[in-house]
Design a protein around this motif. Structure first.
Motif, short mmCIF file in Angstrom:
data_model
loop_
_atom_site.label_atom_id
_atom_site.label_comp_id
_atom_site.label_asym_id
_atom_site.label_seq_id
_atom_site.Cartn_x
_atom_site.Cartn_y
_atom_site.Cartn_z
N GLU A 658 5.00 4.76 13.08
CA GLU A 658 4.61 3.49 12.46
C GLU A 658 3.31 3.08 12.54
O GLU A 658 2.27 2.40 11.72
CB GLU A 658 5.77 2.44 12.37
CG GLU A 658 7.08 2.59 11.81
CD GLU A 658 6.88 2.55 10.20
OE1 GLU A 658 6.12 2.23 9.73
OE2 GLU A 658 8.05 2.88 9.86
N GLN A 659 2.89 3.10 14.00
CA GLN A 659 1.46 2.51 14.47
C GLN A 659 0.36 3.55 13.81
O GLN A 659 -0.61 3.18 13.71
CB GLN A 659 1.46 2.56 15.92
CG GLN A 659 2.60 1.55 16.51
CD GLN A 659 2.42 0.23 16.08
OE1 GLN A 659 1.72 -0.56 15.65
NE2 GLN A 659 3.83 -0.35 15.74
N VAL A 660 0.58 4.86 13.91
CA VAL A 660 -0.31 5.73 13.39
C VAL A 660 -0.37 5.30 11.96
O VAL A 660 -1.85 5.49 11.31
CB VAL A 660 0.29 7.28 13.27
CG1 VAL A 660 -0.83 7.96 13.00
CG2 VAL A 660 0.50 7.52 14.99
N LYS A 661 0.59 5.11 11.20
CA LYS A 661 0.81 4.79 9.67
C LYS A 661 -0.30 3.55 9.56
O LYS A 661 -1.42 3.38 8.53
CB LYS A 661 1.79 4.58 9.21
CG LYS A 661 1.85 4.08 7.64
CD LYS A 661 3.27 3.90 7.10
CE LYS A 661 3.42 3.53 5.70
NZ LYS A 661 4.61 3.06 5.28
N SER A 662 -0.31 2.54 10.46
CA SER A 662 -1.02 1.28 10.40
C SER A 662 -2.58 1.54 10.54
O SER A 662 -3.29 1.03 10.03
CB SER A 662 -0.38 0.23 11.43
OG SER A 662 1.00 -0.08 11.10
N ILE A 663 -2.62 2.53 11.49
CA ILE A 663 -4.21 2.75 11.72
C ILE A 663 -4.72 3.45 10.56
O ILE A 663 -5.68 3.24 10.23
CB ILE A 663 -4.21 3.84 13.06
CG1 ILE A 663 -3.74 2.95 14.30
CG2 ILE A 663 -5.65 4.38 13.18
CD1 ILE A 663 -3.51 3.84 15.71
N ALA A 664 -3.96 4.45 9.92
CA ALA A 664 -4.39 5.06 8.81
C ALA A 664 -4.68 4.07 7.44
O ALA A 664 -5.69 4.25 6.93
CB ALA A 664 -3.33 6.14 8.32
N GLU A 665 -3.90 2.96 7.27
CA GLU A 665 -4.13 2.15 6.49
C GLU A 665 -5.27 1.30 6.86
O GLU A 665 -6.21 1.08 5.88
CB GLU A 665 -2.92 1.16 6.40
CG GLU A 665 -1.65 1.57 5.91
CD GLU A 665 -1.67 1.74 4.23
OE1 GLU A 665 -2.44 1.35 3.73
OE2 GLU A 665 -0.53 2.31 3.74
N ALA A 666 -5.49 1.11 7.98
CA ALA A 666 -6.65 0.34 8.31
C ALA A 666 -8.11 1.14 8.19
O ALA A 666 -9.16 0.58 8.08
CB ALA A 666 -6.73 -0.11 9.79
N GLY A 667 -7.98 2.53 8.33
CA GLY A 667 -9.01 3.42 8.34
C GLY A 667 -9.68 3.34 6.98
O GLY A 667 -10.69 4.06 6.83
N LYS A 668 -8.98 2.83 5.79
CA LYS A 668 -9.33 2.94 4.55
C LYS A 668 -10.74 1.78 4.43
O LYS A 668 -11.55 2.04 3.85
CB LYS A 668 -8.54 2.47 3.53
CG LYS A 668 -7.35 3.35 3.50
CD LYS A 668 -6.08 2.97 2.44
CE LYS A 668 -5.03 4.09 2.77
NZ LYS A 668 -3.86 3.49 1.69
N LYS A 669 -10.60 0.76 5.25
CA LYS A 669 -11.62 -0.15 5.28
C LYS A 669 -12.06 -0.52 6.75
O LYS A 669 -11.66 -1.58 7.25
CB LYS A 669 -11.30 -1.47 4.61
CG LYS A 669 -10.76 -1.30 2.99
CD LYS A 669 -10.54 -2.52 2.36
CE LYS A 669 -10.42 -2.49 0.93
NZ LYS A 669 -9.91 -3.93 0.24
N PRO A 670 -12.59 0.37 7.54
CA PRO A 670 -12.77 0.25 9.05
C PRO A 670 -13.70 -0.91 9.20
O PRO A 670 -13.56 -1.24 10.56
CB PRO A 670 -13.33 1.67 9.59
CG PRO A 670 -13.95 2.33 8.21
CD PRO A 670 -13.04 1.62 7.11
N GLU A 671 -14.55 -1.13 8.36
CA GLU A 671 -15.37 -2.43 8.94
C GLU A 671 -14.98 -3.63 8.54
O GLU A 671 -15.45 -4.77 9.09
CB GLU A 671 -16.74 -2.33 7.73
CG GLU A 671 -17.64 -0.95 8.16
CD GLU A 671 -17.19 0.03 7.33
OE1 GLU A 671 -16.26 -0.06 6.55
OE2 GLU A 671 -17.32 1.19 7.48
N ASP A 672 -13.73 -3.92 7.75
CA ASP A 672 -12.96 -5.14 7.61
C ASP A 672 -12.50 -5.54 9.00
O ASP A 672 -11.63 -5.04 9.61
CB ASP A 672 -11.93 -4.99 6.55
CG ASP A 672 -11.29 -6.29 6.01
OD1 ASP A 672 -11.93 -6.87 5.37
OD2 ASP A 672 -10.28 -6.62 6.74
N GLY A 673 -12.62 -6.89 9.15
CA GLY A 673 -12.21 -7.71 10.27
C GLY A 673 -10.72 -7.65 10.62
O GLY A 673 -10.20 -7.37 11.55
#
Length: 717
Positions: A658-673
Motif C-alpha cells: 500500500e505504501q508503494v502504491k502511495s508513492i506511485a500516486e505521489a510520483g505523478k506530481k513529484p513537485e507538489d508539496g
C-alpha cells in the motif's frame, strides 16, 4: 597496505582524490601533504604532525617581519602628518586629528578592528568633503589640513591592522623570539616613517614617535588577542590563518568520516568542505588555528567539546551537534535541551544526570553509555538509535517543576533500579510508538507529554492470576489514580511489563510498591485461598480472567497487548512486528486488544493489492533514458522485492505494498508539496517495516539501494 604510511614522512606529497580508506598515517609527518577530495573513511592520523613544511614556515616568518616594518613605516608617517598639523596649522586640525585618532584607538579596543575601519572610512570621507565643499580656494590651508587629517588617520589605522596581522602570523608560527623581532621591525619602520614625513620642528618628531609607538603597541595587542580567540578581532584571525594555511596540509573536500586525529598536531590545516562525520578530534593540538570555515568546528564551544570531551555541567542547549564523535566523553549533568545529536557517537559516554529534554538522538550510537538519572522528556529517538549495553539504574521522564515536583522516575518504585539491559527493553516500545506518530504526521512530543504511566516490571517470570487480581485490587483501592491498563508486553518467560495510565497526581512509586506487595501476597496463597478470593469478587471475575489469559499468552510470545483509548482528542498507539493498533472509540476503555505476529488482517488479499499497485505504477511515464531506471522502474523493482520476501507477515506485506502504491500516486506530481508529504510518510513506514529484519534479508538490501533514490526523486531531505 593500510599501514604503509605509519611513522612515514609524506611531507609535500600529493594524495588528491585517492581512495585511502582505512589507511594508517599514525605518527606520520604529513606537513604540506595534499589530501584534497581524498576518501579517508576510517583513516588513522593518531599523533600525526600536519601543517607547514620548513621552507614555507621560514617564508611566512619573513613575511610577518616585512609586514611589521611596513606597518611601522605608515604609522610613523601618519604620526608625522599629525605632528606637522599640531605645530604649523592654525585651524586646529592638529587637535581635531589627535582627538579623532584617540577615539579610533578606543573603538578598536572596545568594539574591534572591523568597527573602527568602518568608522574610519566614514570620517575620512567626511573630512575631505567638508574641506573641499565649505572651504574653497581662498581657504587653502583648511583644505590641506583636512586632507592631511584624513591621510594621517588612514595611515595609522592601516598601520595598526598590518602590525596586528604580522603579529597574528608570528603567533601562529610559534617560533621563539618572533614576536619581539616583529615589534622591533615595527619600531624601526616607525622611526623611518617619522624621518620621512616630518617637515617642521623637532617637537613634530616627538609627536610622530609617540603616535607610532602607540599604534605599534595596539597592533601587537590586537594580533595577540585575535589568536587567543577574541571575536572582536576575528577578521585578523581569519586573514592570518588563511595566509598561513596556503602551504599547509590540505584536507579540503576530503571524506574524513570516522577518521581518528587523536593527539595530532593540526596547526594551519585546511578542512574546508571536508566531510567530518564522527571524526575523532580528542586531544588534538592547535586545531583552533586550522581553516575550519563551513564546518561544525567553527563554533568554539563545539570545538572545545570535541577536543577535550569534557562537557560536565555545561550548557549545549539547542546547538547543532549532529555527527559529532563524543565517544567516552564525560557529559555528566550537562544540558542538551533541544539539541540535535542525530548520528552522533556517544558510545560509552557518561550522560548521568544529563538533560536530554527534546534532544534529537536519531541514528545516534548510545551503546554502553551511562544514562543513570538523565532527563529524557520528549527526546527524539528511533529504531536505529543504538542502545546496546546502556548502563542505566533509573531515568526521569520529565523535568521537575513547581507544579509537578515528581519528574516521573522509572522504575516507578524509588527503591528499585533497572537491571543490566532492562533500560533498552523499557525504552524500545517507546521508540516504536514515536516512530508511528511520525508516520501519522503527528508530533510525538505533543502527544507523549499528555501521558503519565505506571510501569510494572516482572523480571523473573509472572503468575498471571496473581498479577490480574493485584491490578484489579490496586485500581479499586485508588480510584483517584484512574488506573487503566493500556499495554502488556511479553518478552518471554523472564520479562513481562504491564503498563497502566494514571492521573497526573498519582504517586507512582507508592502504587508500584503496593502492586508488588499485593502480587507477592496473592502469589503466596494456596489454590483454595485464591479461588475463595475470586468468589468474593464474582462481578469482576470475567475481567480478571481476560487479563489473566492475556498475561499467560504474553509469557510465551514476545508481543504487545495494547488497550487503546481516546479521550478529549488524546490517543495511544503501539505496534509489534510492524502491526499498528489505533483506537478512536469514545468513552472508557472496554478491554485489552491483542496485537502480535498471530493477529490476522481480515479481508486482506495480497493478490488484489498487488494488482492495484501494478496498475498505479503503470500510469507513471517510462524512464527517458534506456540505461537509467526512472521512478516507474524503481517502484516496479521495489514491488517485486516485497512480494518475493518470505520474512514479512501477510499483514506487513500488504501494508508495504500500500505504501508503494502511495508513492506511485505521489510520483505523478513529484513537485507538489502535498504529494511530497505523502511520499515522505510512505518512505518512513517502509523504513520502519524493514527495521527489525535481519540485514542479510534480500528486501533490506533492495530497500537500502532504492529508498534513497526515491527520496532524491521527490527532493526530500
Amino acid at each position: 597496505m593500510a599501514d604503509e604510511f605509519h611513522c612515514a614522512s609524506t611531507r609535500g606529497k600529493d594524495f588528491r582524490g585517492q581512495n585511502l580508506v582505512g589507511s594508517d598515517f599514525s605518527h606520520a609527518d604529513i606537513r604540506g601533504a595534499n589530501f584534497s577530495n581524498a576518501v579517508l573513511v576510517g583513516a588513522n592520523f593518531h599523533n600525526a604532525k600536519a601543517g607547514l613544511p620548513t621552507f614555507q614556515a621560514i617564508s611566512l616568518v619573513a613575511l610577518s617581519l616585512i609586514l611589521s616594518l611596513f606597518a611601522g613605516l605608515i604609522s610613523g608617517y601618519g604620526g608625522a602628518f599629525i605632528g606637522d598639523l599640531l605645530i604649523n596649522n592654525t585651524s586646529d586640525f592638529g587637535i581635531i586629528s589627535l582627538i579623532t585618532l584617540a577615539i579610533f584607538l578606543i573603538v578598536i579596543v572596545w568594539q574591534g578592528l572591523g568597527a573602527a575601519l568602518a568608522t574610519l572610512a566614514e570620517i575620512v570621507a567626511a573630512c575631505l568633503i567638508v574641506a573641499l565643499a565649505f572651504f574653497p580656494d581662498k581657504e587653502a590651508g583648511l583644505i590641506i589640513g583636512g586632507q592631511f587629517t584624513a591621510l594621517a588617520l588612514a595611515g595609522i589605522i592601516a598601520g595598526v591592522a598590518n602590525i596586528a596581522l604580522a603579529v597574528a602570523i608570528a603567533r601562529i608560527m610559534g617560533l621563539p623570539g618572533t614576536i619581539p623581532v616583529t615589534g622591533l621591525m615595527a619600531v624601526i619602520g616607525a622611526v623611518i616613517g617619522a624621518l620621512l614625513g616630518v617637515r617642521s620642528q623637532v617637537p613634530a618628531y616627538l609627536t610622530s614617535g609617540v603616535i607610532g609607538l602607540v599604534a605599534i603597541a595596539l597592533g601587537i595587542y590586537v594580533g595577540s588577542q585575535a589568536i587567543t580567540g577574541d571575536k572582536k578581532y576575528s577578521l585578523i584571525r581569519l586573514l592570518a590563518i588563511s595566509i598561513v594555511a596556503q602551504g599547509g596540509t590540505s584536507f579540503r573536500g576530503a571524506n574524513l568520516t570516522d577518521a581518528d586525529f587523536t593527539q595530532a598536531s593540526l596547526k594551519t590545516v585546511d578542512f574546508r568542505k571536508a566531510t567530518l562525520t564522527r571524526t575523532c578530534w580528542f586531544q588534538t593540538q592547535k586545531l583552533d588555528q586550522a581553516r575550519l570555515n563551513g564546518t561544525y568546528l567553527e563554533d568554539s564551544k563545539v570545538l572545545d567539546l570535541v577536543v577535550k570531551k569534557d562537557g560536565r555541567d555545561q550548557k549545549f542547549d539547542r546547538l547543532n551537534l549532529r555527527e559529532l564523535n563524543l565517544q567516552d566523553a564525560n557529559l555528566q549533568d550537562a544540558s542538551f535541551i533541544g539539541t540535535d545529536l542525530s548520528e552522533a557517537t556517544l558510545r560509552n559516554a557518561n550522560l548521568s544526570g544529563a538533560k536530554l529534554v527534546e534532544a534529537q538522538i536519531y541514528q545516534a550510537n548510545l551503546n554502553e553509555a551511562c544514562l543513570t538519572g538523565a532527563y529524557i522528556e520528549n527526546w527524539g529517538i528511533s529504531t536505529d538509535t543504538k542502545l546496546e549495553g546502556v548502563k542505566c539504574e533509573y531515568i526521569y521522564m520529565q523535568l521537575p517543576t513547581k507544579d509537578d515536583p515528581d519528574p516521573c522516575r522509572k522504575p516507578d518504585n524509588r527503591q528499585e533500579t533497572f537491571k543490566p539491559g532492562d533500560f533498552a527493553d523499557f525504552i524500545t516500545p517507546i521508540i516504536k510508538t514515536l516512530d508511528l506518530y511520525q508516520t501519522q504526521n503527528v508530533d510525538p512530543r505533543q502527544i507523549a507529554s499528555k501521558f503519565k504511566t505506571l510501569d510494572l516490571f516482572h523480571y523473573e517470570g509472572i503468575d498471571p492470576t496473581a498479577a490480574a487480581i493485584a491490578v484489579t485490587q490496586l485500581a479499586e483501592n485508588h480510584p483517584e489514580a484512574q488506573l487503566e491498563i493500556v499495554a502488556l508486553e511479553g518478552r518471554g518467560q523472564d520479562k513481562i511489563r504491564l503498563q497502566a495510565k494514571v492521573s497526573g497526581n498519582a504517586n507512582r512509586s507508592e502504587l508500584y510498591k503496593e502492586y508488588f506487595n499485593k502480587y507477592t501476597e496473592i502469589q503466596s496463597l494456596s489454590y483454595s485461598d485464591v479461588q475463595a478470593l475470586l468468589l468474593g469478587i464474582q462481578e469482576k471475575d470475567e475481567r480478571i480472567q481476560s487479563l489473566e489469559k492475556l498475561i499467560g499468552n504474553a509469557i510465551h510470545q514476545p508481543k504487545f497487548y495494547v488497550e487503546t483509548y481516546q479521550n478529549q482528542g488524546e490517543f495511544f498507539m503501539s505496534q509489534s512486528k510492524g502491526n499498528i493498533s489505533i483506537s478512536g472509540a469514545q468513552g472508557d476503555i472496554t478491554g485489552v486488544a491483542a496485537v502480535g505476529e498471530n493477529s490476522s488482517m481480515t479481508g486482506v488479499a495480497i493478490g488484489a493489492i498487488s494488482g492495484n499497485v501494478t496498475n498505479t505504477i503503470n500510469q507513471l511515464p517510462d524512464s527517458p533514458e534506456a540505461d537509467k531506471p526512472g521512478i516507474k522502474e524503481i517502484l516496479t523493482q521495489l514491488q517485486a522485492a516485497i512480494e518475493a520476501d518470505t520474512t514479512l507477515s501477510d499483514e506487513d506485506k500488504a501494508e508495504a505494498l500500500e505504501q508503494v502504491k502511495s508513492i506511485a500516486e505521489a510520483g505523478k506530481k513529484p513537485e507538489d508539496g502535498a504529494m511530497q508529504k505523502i511520499a515522505k510518510t510512505a518512505l518512513k513506514f517502509l523504513k520502519g517495516t524493514i527495521a527489525d529484519l535481519p540485514t542479510t534479508v534480500k528486501l533490506v538490501e533492495v530497500c537500502g539501494k532504492l529508498l534513497p533514490v526515491i527520496t532524491k526523486f521527490f527532493g526530500l531531505p
